[in-house]
Design a protein around this motif. Sequence first.
Motif, PDB file in Angstrom:
ATOM      1  N   PRO A   1       3.500  14.345  85.981  1.00 45.35           N
ATOM      2  CA  PRO A   1       3.788  14.959  84.608  1.00 45.35           C
ATOM      3  C   PRO A   1       3.069  16.248  84.221  1.00 45.35           C
ATOM      4  CG  PRO A   1       2.078  12.970  84.392  1.00 45.35           C
ATOM      5  CD  PRO A   1       2.660  13.133  85.839  1.00 45.35           C
ATOM      6  N   GLU A   2       1.924  16.459  84.743  1.00 46.95           N
ATOM      7  CA  GLU A   2       1.300  17.835  84.626  1.00 46.95           C
ATOM      8  C   GLU A   2       2.214  19.023  85.226  1.00 46.95           C
ATOM      9  OE1 GLU A   2      -1.686  14.552  84.645  1.00 46.95           O
ATOM     10  OE2 GLU A   2      -0.151  15.305  86.012  1.00 46.95           O
ATOM     11  N   VAL A   3       3.190  18.710  86.070  1.00 44.98           N
ATOM     12  CA  VAL A   3       3.964  19.942  86.475  1.00 44.98           C
ATOM     13  C   VAL A   3       5.151  19.988  85.962  1.00 44.98           C
ATOM     14  CG1 VAL A   3       5.057  20.687  88.680  1.00 44.98           C
ATOM     15  CG2 VAL A   3       3.101  19.538  88.959  1.00 44.98           C
TER      16      VAL A   3
ATOM     17  N   SER B   1     -17.450  22.523  88.591  1.00 48.43           N
ATOM     18  CA  SER B   1     -17.984  23.991  88.146  1.00 48.43           C
ATOM     19  C   SER B   1     -16.841  25.060  88.277  1.00 48.43           C
ATOM     20  CB  SER B   1     -19.190  24.251  89.323  1.00 48.43           C
ATOM     21  OG  SER B   1     -19.728  25.663  88.919  1.00 48.43           O
ATOM     22  N   LEU B   2     -16.058  25.075  89.152  1.00 47.64           N
ATOM     23  CA  LEU B   2     -15.218  25.995  89.319  1.00 47.64           C
ATOM     24  C   LEU B   2     -14.079  25.734  88.063  1.00 47.64           C
ATOM     25  CD1 LEU B   2     -14.126  25.780  93.255  1.00 47.64           C
ATOM     26  CD2 LEU B   2     -15.177  27.778  91.866  1.00 47.64           C
ATOM     27  N   LEU B   3     -13.805  24.781  87.832  1.00 41.79           N
ATOM     28  CA  LEU B   3     -12.956  24.432  86.719  1.00 41.79           C
ATOM     29  C   LEU B   3     -13.461  25.150  85.237  1.00 41.79           C
ATOM     30  CD1 LEU B   3     -11.712  21.003  87.782  1.00 41.79           C
ATOM     31  CD2 LEU B   3     -10.076  22.983  87.334  1.00 41.79           C
ATOM     32  N   GLU B   4     -14.833  24.643  85.291  1.00 40.85           N
ATOM     33  CA  GLU B   4     -15.380  25.108  83.897  1.00 40.85           C
ATOM     34  C   GLU B   4     -15.683  26.385  83.652  1.00 40.85           C
ATOM     35  OE1 GLU B   4     -15.710  22.968  81.356  1.00 40.85           O
ATOM     36  OE2 GLU B   4     -15.136  21.203  82.528  1.00 40.85           O
ATOM     37  N   LYS B   5     -15.752  27.192  84.781  1.00 44.80           N
ATOM     38  CA  LYS B   5     -16.098  28.593  84.587  1.00 44.80           C
ATOM     39  C   LYS B   5     -14.645  29.504  84.215  1.00 44.80           C
ATOM     40  CE  LYS B   5     -17.237  31.110  88.116  1.00 44.80           C
ATOM     41  NZ  LYS B   5     -17.781  31.757  89.368  1.00 44.80           N
ATOM     42  N   THR B   6     -13.721  28.860  84.251  1.00 44.96           N
ATOM     43  CA  THR B   6     -12.569  29.575  83.853  1.00 44.96           C
ATOM     44  C   THR B   6     -11.737  29.130  82.521  1.00 44.96           C
ATOM     45  OG1 THR B   6     -12.126  30.107  86.101  1.00 44.96           O
ATOM     46  CG2 THR B   6     -10.338  30.299  84.718  1.00 44.96           C
ATOM     47  N   SER B   7     -11.489  29.843  81.698  1.00 48.50           N
ATOM     48  CA  SER B   7     -10.832  29.519  80.536  1.00 48.50           C
ATOM     49  C   SER B   7      -9.316  29.621  80.617  1.00 48.50           C
ATOM     50  CB  SER B   7     -11.074  30.529  79.319  1.00 48.50           C
ATOM     51  OG  SER B   7     -12.562  30.436  78.968  1.00 48.50           O
ATOM     52  N   TRP B   8      -8.888  28.450  81.047  1.00 47.72           N
ATOM     53  CA  TRP B   8      -7.578  28.199  81.558  1.00 47.72           C
ATOM     54  C   TRP B   8      -6.361  28.575  80.529  1.00 47.72           C
ATOM     55  CZ3 TRP B   8      -7.044  28.428  86.596  1.00 47.72           C
ATOM     56  CH2 TRP B   8      -8.053  28.160  87.235  1.00 47.72           C
ATOM     57  N   ASP B   9      -6.786  27.855  78.949  1.00 47.64           N
ATOM     58  CA  ASP B   9      -6.309  28.113  78.133  1.00 47.64           C
ATOM     59  C   ASP B   9      -5.616  29.640  77.639  1.00 47.64           C
ATOM     60  OD1 ASP B   9      -8.434  28.731  77.182  1.00 47.64           O
ATOM     61  OD2 ASP B   9      -8.378  27.269  75.417  1.00 47.64           O
ATOM     62  N   ARG B  10      -6.516  30.599  78.325  1.00 50.84           N
ATOM     63  CA  ARG B  10      -6.046  31.948  78.172  1.00 50.84           C
ATOM     64  C   ARG B  10      -4.696  32.227  78.797  1.00 50.84           C
ATOM     65  NH1 ARG B  10     -10.148  34.792  75.559  1.00 50.84           N
ATOM     66  NH2 ARG B  10     -12.118  33.729  75.525  1.00 50.84           N
TER      67      ARG B  10
ATOM     68  N   GLU C   1      -6.783  18.466  86.483  1.00 51.73           N
ATOM     69  CA  GLU C   1      -8.042  18.877  85.574  1.00 51.73           C
ATOM     70  C   GLU C   1      -7.708  20.152  84.734  1.00 51.73           C
ATOM     71  OE1 GLU C   1     -10.686  17.087  85.517  1.00 51.73           O
ATOM     72  OE2 GLU C   1      -9.559  15.420  86.510  1.00 51.73           O
ATOM     73  N   ILE C   2      -6.797  20.999  85.196  1.00 50.02           N
ATOM     74  CA  ILE C   2      -6.377  22.125  84.313  1.00 50.02           C
ATOM     75  C   ILE C   2      -5.685  21.623  83.238  1.00 50.02           C
ATOM     76  CG2 ILE C   2      -4.994  24.278  84.313  1.00 50.02           C
ATOM     77  CD1 ILE C   2      -6.025  24.856  87.287  1.00 50.02           C
ATOM     78  N   LYS C   3      -4.734  20.816  83.476  1.00 45.78           N
ATOM     79  CA  LYS C   3      -3.896  20.423  82.435  1.00 45.78           C
ATOM     80  C   LYS C   3      -4.586  19.726  81.196  1.00 45.78           C
ATOM     81  CE  LYS C   3       0.391  20.415  81.343  1.00 45.78           C
ATOM     82  NZ  LYS C   3       1.233  21.750  81.339  1.00 45.78           N
ATOM     83  N   LYS C   4      -5.763  18.763  81.662  1.00 47.86           N
ATOM     84  CA  LYS C   4      -6.698  18.313  80.677  1.00 47.86           C
ATOM     85  C   LYS C   4      -7.352  19.201  79.810  1.00 47.86           C
ATOM     86  CE  LYS C   4      -8.271  14.293  83.348  1.00 47.86           C
ATOM     87  NZ  LYS C   4      -9.546  13.651  84.028  1.00 47.86           N
TER      88      LYS C   4
END
Length: 667
Positions: free
Chosen positions: A199-201, A138-147, A169-172
Amino acid sequence: MGMRAGPRSGHGKDDPDAAFKKTGTRARLALVSSPWPFFDRPSIQLGSLKGFLKKVLPDVAVDTYHLYLKIAQILGYDLYQGISTRLWVAECPYAALLYPHRIETVHRFWRRKTREDSRLSSIDFITLCDKIRTVSGSLLEKTSWDRYDLVGFSICLDQLSSSLYFIREIKKRAPHVPIVAGGSSCAGEMGKSLLQVVPEVDYVIQGEGEIPLSKLIRFMTGHRHSASHSSSITGTPAEKASLNSHSNVPDLPGGAHLKGSWPDIPGLMSGNPKRGRANSQQIRDLDELPIPDYTDYFCDLTSLDPDHRFLPRLPMEISRGCWWRKRSHEPNEKGCAFCNLNLQWEGYRRKSADRVISEIDALVKRHQVLNISFMDNLLPARGLETLFSGIEHLGVDLKLFSEIRADTSHQVLRKMAAAGMREVQVGVEALSTRLLKKLNKGTTAMDNLEIMKHCEHPDMPDLTGNLILEFPSSDSEDVAETLRNLDFAFPFRPLKGIPLWLGYGSTVWRHPGRYGMRLTGNHRNYGYLFPEAIRQKICFMMQGYHGGVRYQHRLWAPVREKITQWHAFYDDVHKKAGFCPVLWYQDGKDFLIIHQRRLNMADMTHRLKGSSRGIYRFCARQRALAEIVARFPRFGEDQITAFLRMMVGKRLMFKEKDRFLSLAIRR
């Protein structure tokens, strides 16, 4: 827990475009702290970075995410606290989420580590993981990380598996947004291996984060480092000069991340093994740092339903590094032998007293909170009386916490208490002077007993501390001395016995041969948390070793048993309402009466008259025999020695070499 938090502050996380709409900024940064820090305080790492970046790069929007706060609210604060205070336990839930196929292995490890904790042993681990997965999602989905142009993670103790989970999860969700990691778990080989294995770092910051991170942001967003653009940077001349120091940083299109271009910034490691420099960059003058920005934490706290709000603690720092590392007397030694808390700092720096006082005043007024925790690994060695007198003169009822050395003077303790210091964590570590020398503490058993005695007084801060058991190279004489001295410590608040955990970068880890050890790489417990291929490649904070481990465990068994008796005795004595010391005296001017409670024996009272009273009171702080004889010249040394020997035999005084300390406190 149902107390109101402060009023909502204006900050743009509720609307991802708010900062862009308001200021037209070209760049946006997210800073993240994942479980399991203490839930009742904002992250000082995130707050300090945000405050600094707002000052030097005002056209960059910075959002901080204290993900652990929502996790704590959903799990319940008691359960969260129970997990967060257990080193290995805290890594289990997110390790299970990272590697679902290994959940049974992690579950078995959880059961083994929680079997003696009634709060946690009754928890269904699978259900707990499901709940954590749901709220994390839920915390991940409520934020638009690609912004965001960049997402940064602060990774400290107990945060590795949770950070790796959120990074993945953010990298996904935002595969083109670069991720940078920093913090104490990224020092030295730990950070390098993380960069190579995960690899995500994309970047790792080693050492202090403010300057490398600000330069990375400028690199990522195409800010120019020429003097013609320096007007876009605010801050002191020193800060501007530091930020403009790398003319070889290329410009990129705004917000673009080009895998083929790597910044050459000291303190920043990148995925390109030929670029990135491990040597760090630090703020020279800590007074130039802005006040930490905790706005986002308080906004998140206010957004909780009223039943889950609370008044948090405010973390702040007076200094960075450890001055004892510079004062160590042993050749090639840096600080306490077991300590690895200062890997990210080079040298020691401190803020001025005026700056500390003004920062406390500003934080209290801004957030209307009176509980403050000093996060320093060690308070400054000098100027504490002046500092805490100034804090006292603020005229507010503070509740303070700090970590201090055992040789902190009685005068300083009184000043600290008057300013609002309610709890101190003291670096006791041992009640054997032989062992303290091996630990390179620079203190004695008498120093430890003296500060434990001072803190037993109800007007002084409560003392917490640890006894390191099973230290490599400790021997039967260390144990025997510890057992003898524990008899004299029973009147005071009990310490917690802990076995040594070998930290990466500590003196013991760097010189294992001195301590009869052979390093074995990462601690074997990581094998329960991570797949073997990962465990072999990442350098973890906790390290393993061979060398008398079972022998040490057997050797220290009597001490563990005695510590258990100590806790039971102290708790039993203090069951009665009101504070009643174990060992205290009443003064009758020309006589005094000492009251002594004893383990499994009847209580005793002792009356001291005349010069006996005077000698006992004179030794309220440790005194050399020569000082005592000089103070009471009417009596010969033999007569005084006989009296002192009697007091030690009754455990009313403590003797070490030719020094003596009275143990009873005046009630």
